[in-house]
Write a protein that holds these residues in place. Structure first.
Motif, PDB file in Angstrom:
ATOM      1  N   ARG A 166     -40.306  33.019  11.764  1.00 61.93           N
ATOM      2  CA  ARG A 166     -40.289  32.636  10.344  1.00 61.93           C
ATOM      3  C   ARG A 166     -41.641  32.910   9.689  1.00 61.93           C
ATOM      4  NH1 ARG A 166     -37.246  28.268  12.434  1.00 61.93           N
ATOM      5  NH2 ARG A 166     -39.130  26.973  12.509  1.00 61.93           N
ATOM      6  N   GLU A 167     -42.721  32.643  10.426  1.00 62.48           N
ATOM      7  CA  GLU A 167     -44.049  32.882   9.874  1.00 62.48           C
ATOM      8  C   GLU A 167     -44.268  34.381   9.634  1.00 62.48           C
ATOM      9  OE1 GLU A 167     -47.541  32.356   8.188  1.00 62.48           O
ATOM     10  OE2 GLU A 167     -46.135  30.758   8.718  1.00 62.48           O
ATOM     11  N   TRP A 168     -43.789  35.196  10.568  1.00 58.33           N
ATOM     12  CA  TRP A 168     -43.863  36.654  10.372  1.00 58.33           C
ATOM     13  C   TRP A 168     -43.101  37.039   9.096  1.00 58.33           C
ATOM     14  CZ3 TRP A 168     -39.855  40.175  10.016  1.00 58.33           C
ATOM     15  CH2 TRP A 168     -40.205  41.541  10.038  1.00 58.33           C
ATOM     16  N   GLY A 169     -41.912  36.487   8.901  1.00 57.77           N
ATOM     17  CA  GLY A 169     -41.114  36.795   7.725  1.00 57.77           C
ATOM     18  C   GLY A 169     -41.816  36.395   6.441  1.00 57.77           C
ATOM     19  N   ARG A 170     -42.450  35.213   6.434  1.00 62.32           N
ATOM     20  CA  ARG A 170     -43.170  34.761   5.239  1.00 62.32           C
ATOM     21  C   ARG A 170     -44.341  35.699   4.931  1.00 62.32           C
ATOM     22  NH1 ARG A 170     -41.893  29.398   7.136  1.00 62.32           N
ATOM     23  NH2 ARG A 170     -43.776  29.369   8.430  1.00 62.32           N
ATOM     24  N   CYS A 171     -45.053  36.093   5.976  1.00 59.10           N
ATOM     25  CA  CYS A 171     -46.196  36.988   5.802  1.00 59.10           C
ATOM     26  C   CYS A 171     -45.746  38.335   5.230  1.00 59.10           C
ATOM     27  CB  CYS A 171     -46.903  37.182   7.136  1.00 59.10           C
ATOM     28  SG  CYS A 171     -48.299  38.345   7.103  1.00 59.10           S
ATOM     29  N   MET A 172     -44.674  38.892   5.781  1.00 55.81           N
ATOM     30  CA  MET A 172     -44.179  40.180   5.290  1.00 55.81           C
ATOM     31  C   MET A 172     -43.688  40.062   3.849  1.00 55.81           C
ATOM     32  SD  MET A 172     -44.623  42.444   7.697  1.00 55.81           S
ATOM     33  CE  MET A 172     -43.432  43.773   7.526  1.00 55.81           C
ATOM     34  N   ALA A 173     -43.036  38.947   3.521  1.00 56.83           N
ATOM     35  CA  ALA A 173     -42.500  38.762   2.167  1.00 56.83           C
ATOM     36  C   ALA A 173     -43.621  38.733   1.131  1.00 56.83           C
ATOM     37  CB  ALA A 173     -41.684  37.476   2.106  1.00 56.83           C
ATOM     38  N   GLN A 174     -44.789  38.244   1.521  1.00 59.55           N
ATOM     39  CA  GLN A 174     -45.929  38.220   0.604  1.00 59.55           C
ATOM     40  C   GLN A 174     -46.361  39.624   0.199  1.00 59.55           C
ATOM     41  OE1 GLN A 174     -48.915  35.960   2.644  1.00 59.55           O
ATOM     42  NE2 GLN A 174     -47.845  33.995   2.368  1.00 59.55           N
ATOM     43  N   GLY A 200     -44.004  42.050  -0.221  1.00 59.94           N
ATOM     44  CA  GLY A 200     -42.814  42.685  -0.753  1.00 59.94           C
ATOM     45  C   GLY A 200     -41.858  43.221   0.293  1.00 59.94           C
ATOM     46  N   LEU A 201     -42.010  42.800   1.552  1.00 61.40           N
ATOM     47  CA  LEU A 201     -41.167  43.282   2.649  1.00 61.40           C
ATOM     48  C   LEU A 201     -40.349  42.090   3.158  1.00 61.40           C
ATOM     49  CD1 LEU A 201     -43.964  45.367   4.357  1.00 61.40           C
ATOM     50  CD2 LEU A 201     -42.026  46.311   3.091  1.00 61.40           C
ATOM     51  N   ARG A 202     -39.120  42.003   2.732  1.00 63.61           N
ATOM     52  CA  ARG A 202     -38.303  40.825   3.042  1.00 63.61           C
ATOM     53  C   ARG A 202     -37.278  41.169   4.120  1.00 63.61           C
ATOM     54  NH1 ARG A 202     -39.674  37.142  -0.678  1.00 63.61           N
ATOM     55  NH2 ARG A 202     -40.646  37.937  -2.594  1.00 63.61           N
ATOM     56  N   TYR A 203     -37.601  40.794   5.353  1.00 62.08           N
ATOM     57  CA  TYR A 203     -36.731  41.032   6.501  1.00 62.08           C
ATOM     58  C   TYR A 203     -36.737  39.802   7.389  1.00 62.08           C
ATOM     59  CZ  TYR A 203     -37.298  45.852   4.973  1.00 62.08           C
ATOM     60  OH  TYR A 203     -37.314  47.003   4.227  1.00 62.08           O
ATOM     61  N   GLU A 204     -35.649  39.617   8.126  1.00 63.40           N
ATOM     62  CA  GLU A 204     -35.553  38.455   9.007  1.00 63.40           C
ATOM     63  C   GLU A 204     -36.325  38.659  10.302  1.00 63.40           C
ATOM     64  OE1 GLU A 204     -31.626  37.166   9.761  1.00 63.40           O
ATOM     65  OE2 GLU A 204     -31.151  36.737   7.660  1.00 63.40           O
ATOM     66  N   ASN A 205     -36.465  39.892  10.740  1.00 64.16           N
ATOM     67  CA  ASN A 205     -37.121  40.166  12.014  1.00 64.16           C
ATOM     68  C   ASN A 205     -37.545  41.625  12.066  1.00 64.16           C
ATOM     69  OD1 ASN A 205     -34.791  41.733  13.181  1.00 64.16           O
ATOM     70  ND2 ASN A 205     -33.785  39.753  12.851  1.00 64.16           N
ATOM     71  N   PRO A 206     -38.436  41.996  13.000  1.00 67.30           N
ATOM     72  CA  PRO A 206     -38.905  43.389  13.095  1.00 67.30           C
ATOM     73  C   PRO A 206     -37.792  44.389  13.378  1.00 67.30           C
ATOM     74  CG  PRO A 206     -40.409  41.927  14.240  1.00 67.30           C
ATOM     75  CD  PRO A 206     -39.209  41.093  13.873  1.00 67.30           C
ATOM     76  N   LYS A 207     -36.780  43.972  14.122  1.00 67.73           N
ATOM     77  CA  LYS A 207     -35.684  44.884  14.429  1.00 67.73           C
ATOM     78  C   LYS A 207     -34.955  45.289  13.144  1.00 67.73           C
ATOM     79  CE  LYS A 207     -31.627  45.353  17.436  1.00 67.73           C
ATOM     80  NZ  LYS A 207     -30.820  44.687  18.479  1.00 67.73           N
ATOM     81  N   GLU A 208     -34.698  44.331  12.284  1.00 66.85           N
ATOM     82  CA  GLU A 208     -34.029  44.622  11.009  1.00 66.85           C
ATOM     83  C   GLU A 208     -34.898  45.557  10.172  1.00 66.85           C
ATOM     84  OE1 GLU A 208     -32.522  42.398   6.909  1.00 66.85           O
ATOM     85  OE2 GLU A 208     -33.455  41.237   8.524  1.00 66.85           O
ATOM     86  N   LEU A 209     -36.207  45.346  10.193  1.00 67.89           N
ATOM     87  CA  LEU A 209     -37.127  46.190   9.439  1.00 67.89           C
ATOM     88  C   LEU A 209     -37.029  47.645   9.887  1.00 67.89           C
ATOM     89  CD1 LEU A 209     -39.604  46.923   7.719  1.00 67.89           C
ATOM     90  CD2 LEU A 209     -41.044  45.951   9.520  1.00 67.89           C
ATOM     91  N   ARG A 210     -37.088  47.877  11.178  1.00 63.79           N
ATOM     92  CA  ARG A 210     -37.050  49.256  11.672  1.00 63.79           C
ATOM     93  C   ARG A 210     -35.700  49.906  11.394  1.00 63.79           C
ATOM     94  NH1 ARG A 210     -40.687  49.866  17.109  1.00 63.79           N
ATOM     95  NH2 ARG A 210     -42.276  48.325  16.581  1.00 63.79           N
ATOM     96  N   GLN A 222     -48.871  46.751   8.372  1.00 60.34           N
ATOM     97  CA  GLN A 222     -48.657  45.411   7.832  1.00 60.34           C
ATOM     98  C   GLN A 222     -47.838  44.558   8.799  1.00 60.34           C
ATOM     99  OE1 GLN A 222     -50.028  44.082   4.883  1.00 60.34           O
ATOM    100  NE2 GLN A 222     -49.385  42.307   6.101  1.00 60.34           N
ATOM    101  N   ASP A 223     -46.837  45.167   9.417  1.00 57.31           N
ATOM    102  CA  ASP A 223     -46.019  44.493  10.419  1.00 57.31           C
ATOM    103  C   ASP A 223     -46.908  43.972  11.548  1.00 57.31           C
ATOM    104  OD1 ASP A 223     -44.182  43.717  12.353  1.00 57.31           O
ATOM    105  OD2 ASP A 223     -43.377  45.726  12.681  1.00 57.31           O
ATOM    106  N   ALA A 224     -47.817  44.813  12.039  1.00 59.79           N
ATOM    107  CA  ALA A 224     -48.709  44.403  13.130  1.00 59.79           C
ATOM    108  C   ALA A 224     -49.621  43.265  12.693  1.00 59.79           C
ATOM    109  CB  ALA A 224     -49.533  45.600  13.609  1.00 59.79           C
TER     110      ALA A 224
END
Length: 312
Positions: free
Chosen positions: A202-210, A212-222, A241-243
Motif C-alpha cells: 500500500r505504501e508503494w502504491g501511495r508513493c507511486m500515486a504521488q 501520477g502512477l496509480r497501480y495496485e502493485n508492480p506486476k500491474e504496472l509492468r 520511480q518504481d525503484a
C-alpha cells in the motif's frame, strides 16, 4: 538454452511483488514451525530464494559453463559467444531493484530477448553450430519441477559436455539449475498471500500515486506498460520511480524476508533436497573455479564425450 527454460519457469513470479492472491491470505505457511528434519543452512536458503551469496556463486558457475562451451565449439572449428548475466553489486535489495540497470534499460521491455547491454550472443555456423551445441539427434531429458511442470534440457553436444565439466554430470546441473527455481516460485506464491506484505504494498502504491502512477502493485504496472507500448524514455523514468518507491516502502526487503522465512518452514523432504542441492552447488563452484583458472580442460570437451558423466 538455460535462460529460455528459466524464463518459462519464472514468468509471473519475478515480474514484481504483490498481485492478487489466489487464496484467502494466511500466514500459516510462513509462521508455523517446520516439520522435523534438517534445519536449512544459509547457503541452502540463499539457493532457494536466489539471494544472499547465491547470485555471485551462480555467476562463477555460469561463466565457467560458458567458457567450457566456447572451448568445445571452437574444437569443432566454429565460434560461439554466449551471454552470462553478472548480478549488480550491493545488498539483496540493491540487486532486486537494480537501479543502474533501470537507468540504462528501464524494465528491459524494449530489448526483450537481448543481453543487458542490448547485444545478442554472437555465433557462426548455422546448422553445424546447432549440432555442435545440442548434438545431432537433439536428445533431450525431462525433469519434473514441482509447481512448474516439466523442463527439457539437452544431454548431447557442447552444452551438455560443459554442464558435465562443471557439475560432474548433466543431470546434477539440471537439478541444481531448475529445482530451486520451482521452490522459489512456490515461496513467492506463498508470500504473495501473506498479510504482512500488504502494508509495504500500500505504501508503494501511495508513493507511486504521488507521481501520477496509480497501480495496485508492480506486476500491474509492468503489464500496463507492455499493453501501452510506452516509449523507452518514459519506461526508464517509470522504472526508476518504481525503484525509489519500492525502497522507501521496504517492499522488496519485506518480500525477501518473508520468502526466506517460508524457506525455513518448507516440508522436511524439500529441506533435505535443498541441502543436497546446496552441496552440489558447492562442488560446482569448486569445479568452475578450476575451469576458469586452468586452461587444460579440453579433454573433457572432446566430441566423443557425451556429457552424461565426467571423463575418466
Amino acid at each position: 538454452m538455460r535462460l529460455l527454460a528459466l524464463s518459462a519457469l519464472l514468468v509471473g513470479v519475478l515480474s514484481g511483488c504483490g498481485g492478487q492472491p489466489q487464496t484467502t491470505p494466511t500466514t500459516a505457511a510462513v509462521t508455523e514451525p517446520p516439520e522435523a528434519g534438517p534445519e536449512l543452512a544459509t547457503a541452502a536458503i540463499d539457493l532457494a530464494t536466489s539471494s544472499g551469496a547465491y547470485p555471485d556463486r551462480n555467476y562463477v558457475v555460469e561463466l565457467a559453463d560458458e567458457r567450457a562451451t566456447q572451448r568445445c565449439v571452437r574444437a569443432a572449428g566454429l565460434t560461439w559467444s554466449g551471454f552470462v548475466y553478472r548480478p549488480p553489486p550491493g545488498s539483496d535489495e540493491d540487486r532486486a531493484l537494480n537501479v543502474a540497470g533501470r537507468r540504462r534499460d528501464g524494465y528491459g521491455l524494449a530489448d526483450a530477448g537481448r543481453g543487458s547491454a542490448g547485444e545478442r550472443p554472437r555465433a557462426s555456423g548455422g546448422a553445424r553450430l546447432d549440432e555442435a551445441l545440442f548434438g545431432r539427434s537433439h536428445k533431450v531429458a525431462q525433469l519434473r519441477v514441482p509447481g512448474a511442470g516439466e523442463v527439457g534440457y539437452p544431454v548431447e553436444g557442447c552444452t551438455a559436455r560443459a554442464h558435465a565439466v562443471v557439475f560432474g554430470d548433466v543431470t546434477t546441473w539440471a537439478r541444481v539449475t531448475f529445482l530451486p527455481s520451482g521452490i522459489n516460485m512456490t515461496l513467492a506464491r506463498t508470500v504473495a498471500a501473506d498479510p504482512r506484505l500488504q502494508a509495504p504494498l500500500r505504501e508503494w502504491g501511495r508513493c507511486m500515486a504521488q507521481h501520477g502512477l496509480r497501480y495496485e502493485n508492480p506486476k500491474e504496472l509492468r503489464k500496463h506498460l507492455v499493453s501501452q507500448k510506452v516509449d523507452r524514455k518514459r519506461e526508464i523514468a517509470i522504472a526508476i520511480q518504481d525503484a525509489d518507491c519500492n525502497r522507501a516502502a521496504g517492499l522488496a526487503r519485506t518480500e525477501l524476508d518473508l520468502r526466506r522465512a517460508a524457506a525455513r518452514a518448507l516440508p522436511a523432504d524439500q529441506r533435505a533436497e535443498l541441502a543436497g542441492l546446496a552441496s552440489a552447488l558447492d562442488e560446482g563452484v569448486r569445479r568452475a573455479r578450476a575451469v576458469l583458472g586452468d586452461p587444460q580442460v579440453d579433454a573433457a570437451l572432446s566430441p566423443a564425450h557425451d556429457g552424461t558423466r565426467p571423463p575418466a
